[in-house]
Design a protein around this motif. Structure first.
Motif, PDB file in Angstrom:
ATOM      1  N   LYS A   1      74.605  51.051  39.429  1.00 43.43           N
ATOM      2  CA  LYS A   1      74.175  52.446  39.551  1.00 43.43           C
ATOM      3  C   LYS A   1      75.330  53.372  39.909  1.00 43.43           C
ATOM      4  CE  LYS A   1      69.337  51.539  40.743  1.00 43.43           C
ATOM      5  NZ  LYS A   1      68.278  51.674  41.773  1.00 43.43           N
ATOM      6  N   LYS A   2      76.438  52.801  40.367  1.00 44.60           N
ATOM      7  CA  LYS A   2      77.615  53.622  40.667  1.00 44.60           C
ATOM      8  C   LYS A   2      78.152  54.283  39.405  1.00 44.60           C
ATOM      9  CE  LYS A   2      79.303  51.326  44.852  1.00 44.60           C
ATOM     10  NZ  LYS A   2      80.435  50.617  45.477  1.00 44.60           N
ATOM     11  N   GLY A   3      77.836  53.722  38.256  1.00 48.23           N
ATOM     12  CA  GLY A   3      78.206  54.348  36.987  1.00 48.23           C
ATOM     13  C   GLY A   3      79.541  53.892  36.439  1.00 48.23           C
ATOM     14  N   VAL A   4      79.686  54.049  35.129  1.00 48.31           N
ATOM     15  CA  VAL A   4      80.877  53.576  34.427  1.00 48.31           C
ATOM     16  C   VAL A   4      82.138  54.283  34.919  1.00 48.31           C
ATOM     17  CG1 VAL A   4      82.010  53.441  32.173  1.00 48.31           C
ATOM     18  CG2 VAL A   4      79.573  52.903  32.378  1.00 48.31           C
ATOM     19  N   ASN A   5      82.064  55.588  35.205  1.00 46.04           N
ATOM     20  CA  ASN A   5      83.261  56.332  35.628  1.00 46.04           C
ATOM     21  C   ASN A   5      83.858  55.781  36.915  1.00 46.04           C
ATOM     22  OD1 ASN A   5      83.343  58.069  33.458  1.00 46.04           O
ATOM     23  ND2 ASN A   5      82.083  59.637  34.439  1.00 46.04           N
ATOM     24  N   TYR A   6      82.987  55.370  37.835  1.00 48.22           N
ATOM     25  CA  TYR A   6      83.471  54.778  39.086  1.00 48.22           C
ATOM     26  C   TYR A   6      84.291  53.527  38.794  1.00 48.22           C
ATOM     27  CZ  TYR A   6      83.402  52.019  43.387  1.00 48.22           C
ATOM     28  OH  TYR A   6      83.768  51.241  44.462  1.00 48.22           O
ATOM     29  N   PHE A   7      83.765  52.673  37.930  1.00 43.21           N
ATOM     30  CA  PHE A   7      84.446  51.408  37.651  1.00 43.21           C
ATOM     31  C   PHE A   7      85.671  51.618  36.773  1.00 43.21           C
ATOM     32  CE2 PHE A   7      80.221  50.200  38.998  1.00 43.21           C
ATOM     33  CZ  PHE A   7      80.517  49.210  39.928  1.00 43.21           C
ATOM     34  N   LYS A   8      85.649  52.655  35.943  1.00 44.99           N
ATOM     35  CA  LYS A   8      86.836  52.983  35.158  1.00 44.99           C
ATOM     36  C   LYS A   8      87.984  53.353  36.090  1.00 44.99           C
ATOM     37  CE  LYS A   8      88.510  55.933  31.407  1.00 44.99           C
ATOM     38  NZ  LYS A   8      88.172  56.994  30.431  1.00 44.99           N
ATOM     39  N   LYS A   9      87.690  54.142  37.114  1.00 49.52           N
ATOM     40  CA  LYS A   9      88.728  54.515  38.084  1.00 49.52           C
ATOM     41  C   LYS A   9      89.237  53.300  38.849  1.00 49.52           C
ATOM     42  CE  LYS A   9      87.107  59.273  38.760  1.00 49.52           C
ATOM     43  NZ  LYS A   9      86.450  60.209  39.681  1.00 49.52           N
ATOM     44  N   GLU A  10      88.336  52.378  39.177  1.00 44.76           N
ATOM     45  CA  GLU A  10      88.736  51.152  39.875  1.00 44.76           C
ATOM     46  C   GLU A  10      89.690  50.321  39.007  1.00 44.76           C
ATOM     47  OE1 GLU A  10      87.613  49.764  43.133  1.00 44.76           O
ATOM     48  OE2 GLU A  10      87.500  51.951  43.265  1.00 44.76           O
ATOM     49  N   ILE A  11      89.368  50.208  37.736  1.00 42.14           N
ATOM     50  CA  ILE A  11      90.214  49.425  36.831  1.00 42.14           C
ATOM     51  C   ILE A  11      91.556  50.121  36.627  1.00 42.14           C
ATOM     52  CG2 ILE A  11      90.431  48.513  34.483  1.00 42.14           C
ATOM     53  CD1 ILE A  11      87.318  48.307  34.477  1.00 42.14           C
ATOM     54  N   GLU A  12      91.540  51.441  36.479  1.00 42.55           N
ATOM     55  CA  GLU A  12      92.788  52.209  36.340  1.00 42.55           C
ATOM     56  C   GLU A  12      93.681  52.015  37.555  1.00 42.55           C
ATOM     57  OE1 GLU A  12      91.219  56.143  35.658  1.00 42.55           O
ATOM     58  OE2 GLU A  12      91.949  56.137  33.594  1.00 42.55           O
ATOM     59  N   ALA A  13      93.079  52.058  38.740  1.00 44.40           N
ATOM     60  CA  ALA A  13      93.850  51.878  39.981  1.00 44.40           C
ATOM     61  C   ALA A  13      94.458  50.478  40.021  1.00 44.40           C
ATOM     62  CB  ALA A  13      92.955  52.107  41.194  1.00 44.40           C
ATOM     63  N   HIS A  14      93.707  49.484  39.563  1.00 47.18           N
ATOM     64  CA  HIS A  14      94.226  48.112  39.534  1.00 47.18           C
ATOM     65  C   HIS A  14      95.396  48.000  38.569  1.00 47.18           C
ATOM     66  CE1 HIS A  14      94.713  43.880  38.932  1.00 47.18           C
ATOM     67  NE2 HIS A  14      94.171  43.913  37.720  1.00 47.18           N
ATOM     68  N   ILE A  15      95.245  48.576  37.371  1.00 45.09           N
ATOM     69  CA  ILE A  15      96.333  48.514  36.386  1.00 45.09           C
ATOM     70  C   ILE A  15      97.581  49.211  36.911  1.00 45.09           C
ATOM     71  CG2 ILE A  15      97.081  49.326  34.107  1.00 45.09           C
ATOM     72  CD1 ILE A  15      94.214  48.830  33.133  1.00 45.09           C
ATOM     73  N   ASP A  16      97.424  50.383  37.541  1.00 46.64           N
ATOM     74  CA  ASP A  16      98.565  51.107  38.118  1.00 46.64           C
ATOM     75  C   ASP A  16      99.275  50.261  39.172  1.00 46.64           C
ATOM     76  OD1 ASP A  16      98.465  53.415  36.621  1.00 46.64           O
ATOM     77  OD2 ASP A  16      97.146  54.470  38.020  1.00 46.64           O
ATOM     78  N   PHE A  17      98.503  49.693  40.083  1.00 49.36           N
ATOM     79  CA  PHE A  17      99.085  48.891  41.165  1.00 49.36           C
ATOM     80  C   PHE A  17      99.772  47.652  40.609  1.00 49.36           C
ATOM     81  CE2 PHE A  17      98.894  45.591  44.437  1.00 49.36           C
ATOM     82  CZ  PHE A  17      99.504  46.241  45.496  1.00 49.36           C
ATOM     83  N   PHE A  18      99.108  46.993  39.675  1.00 50.55           N
ATOM     84  CA  PHE A  18      99.682  45.792  39.062  1.00 50.55           C
ATOM     85  C   PHE A  18     100.999  46.125  38.388  1.00 50.55           C
ATOM     86  CE2 PHE A  18     100.202  42.928  35.429  1.00 50.55           C
ATOM     87  CZ  PHE A  18     100.100  41.695  36.043  1.00 50.55           C
ATOM     88  N   TRP A  19     101.010  47.233  37.633  1.00 48.97           N
ATOM     89  CA  TRP A  19     102.221  47.578  36.901  1.00 48.97           C
ATOM     90  C   TRP A  19     103.370  47.958  37.827  1.00 48.97           C
ATOM     91  CZ3 TRP A  19     102.993  45.865  32.367  1.00 48.97           C
ATOM     92  CH2 TRP A  19     104.137  46.254  31.700  1.00 48.97           C
ATOM     93  N   GLN A  20     103.062  48.671  38.903  1.00 47.11           N
ATOM     94  CA  GLN A  20     104.118  49.007  39.879  1.00 47.11           C
ATOM     95  C   GLN A  20     104.738  47.749  40.476  1.00 47.11           C
ATOM     96  OE1 GLN A  20     102.235  51.557  42.762  1.00 47.11           O
ATOM     97  NE2 GLN A  20     101.799  53.149  41.261  1.00 47.11           N
ATOM     98  N   THR A  21     103.924  46.714  40.586  1.00 43.53           N
ATOM     99  CA  THR A  21     104.400  45.457  41.181  1.00 43.53           C
ATOM    100  C   THR A  21     105.266  44.648  40.244  1.00 43.53           C
ATOM    101  OG1 THR A  21     102.351  45.357  42.478  1.00 43.53           O
ATOM    102  CG2 THR A  21     103.602  43.328  42.314  1.00 43.53           C
TER     103      THR A  21
END
Length: 201
Positions: A178-198
């Protein structure tokens, strides 16, 4: 991927619904046939049995879907040309589809319910998810290392680091869609950003 006949697709759709409602172990081939509206023998014209049905579902909604996506990535030179933006613009959509796919998530619930109860589900998780997913991602990360776009490290460990948060996000979606797709899209984007910085050079 092969084009399925209407009857075979109907068997898969009904099986997925029944497995997600009642559990894999508690659903019989006879029950599947009754809900499809065919004789039990008709199921065996298309599948060897219940194990064959769940393995086919996994190929459609589980690792099979992810594998087809990764195969496509491996053939795309843009992955090495501008990997960070490629991850964010192309890979994000694929991951989001895997995480938020309604039919796919029905199947994930079945596997999660059954993986501690049946050898079939346990073998699917061990072989298809843990072994193959990490193997394919390791190949991609090895290519990136060879091209000099990410730091040199153990590609198997790198695969774990990339996959584990995505599994956590997917589990959160299963529990809180129920949190919606946009919430999880932001979560995945944040993960990709953090992973790439590492990992990037």
């Amino acid at each position: 991927m092969e084009q399925l006949s209407d009857t075979k697709q109907r068997i898969l759709d009904v099986s997925l619904k029944l497995f997600s409602q009642n559990g894999y172990s508690a659903t019989s081939v006879r029950e599947i046939a009754r809900n499809v509206g065919v004789r039990e023998s008709a199921i065996y014209n298309h599948f060897r049995g219940k194990d064959d049905i769940i393995e086919t579902l996994f190929n459609i909604y589980g690792w099979g879907k992810a594998q087809r996506y990764i195969d496509k990535l491996k053939d795309d030179n843009k992955l090495l040309d501008d990997p960070k933006n490629y991850f964010k613009s192309i890979i994000l959509d694929g991951i989001l589809d895997i995480v938020c796919n309604e039919e796919g998530n029905k199947f994930k619930k079945v596997v999660m319910m059954e993986m501690f109860c049946t050898d079939t589900a346990r073998n699917i998780v061990n072989k298809e998810l843990f072994s193959k997913a990490r193997e394919y991602l390791s190949e991609i990360f090895n290519e990136m290392m060879s091209a000099g776009v990410i730091k040199r490290c153990n590609p198997f460990t790198l695969s774990n680091q990339f996959l584990a948060p995505l599994m956590f996000i997917n589990l959160e979606y299963l529990l809180n869609e129920k949190k919606g797709v946009n919430y999880f899209k932001k979560e995945i984007e944040a993960h990709i950003d953090f992973f790439w910085q590492t990992v990037s050079l």
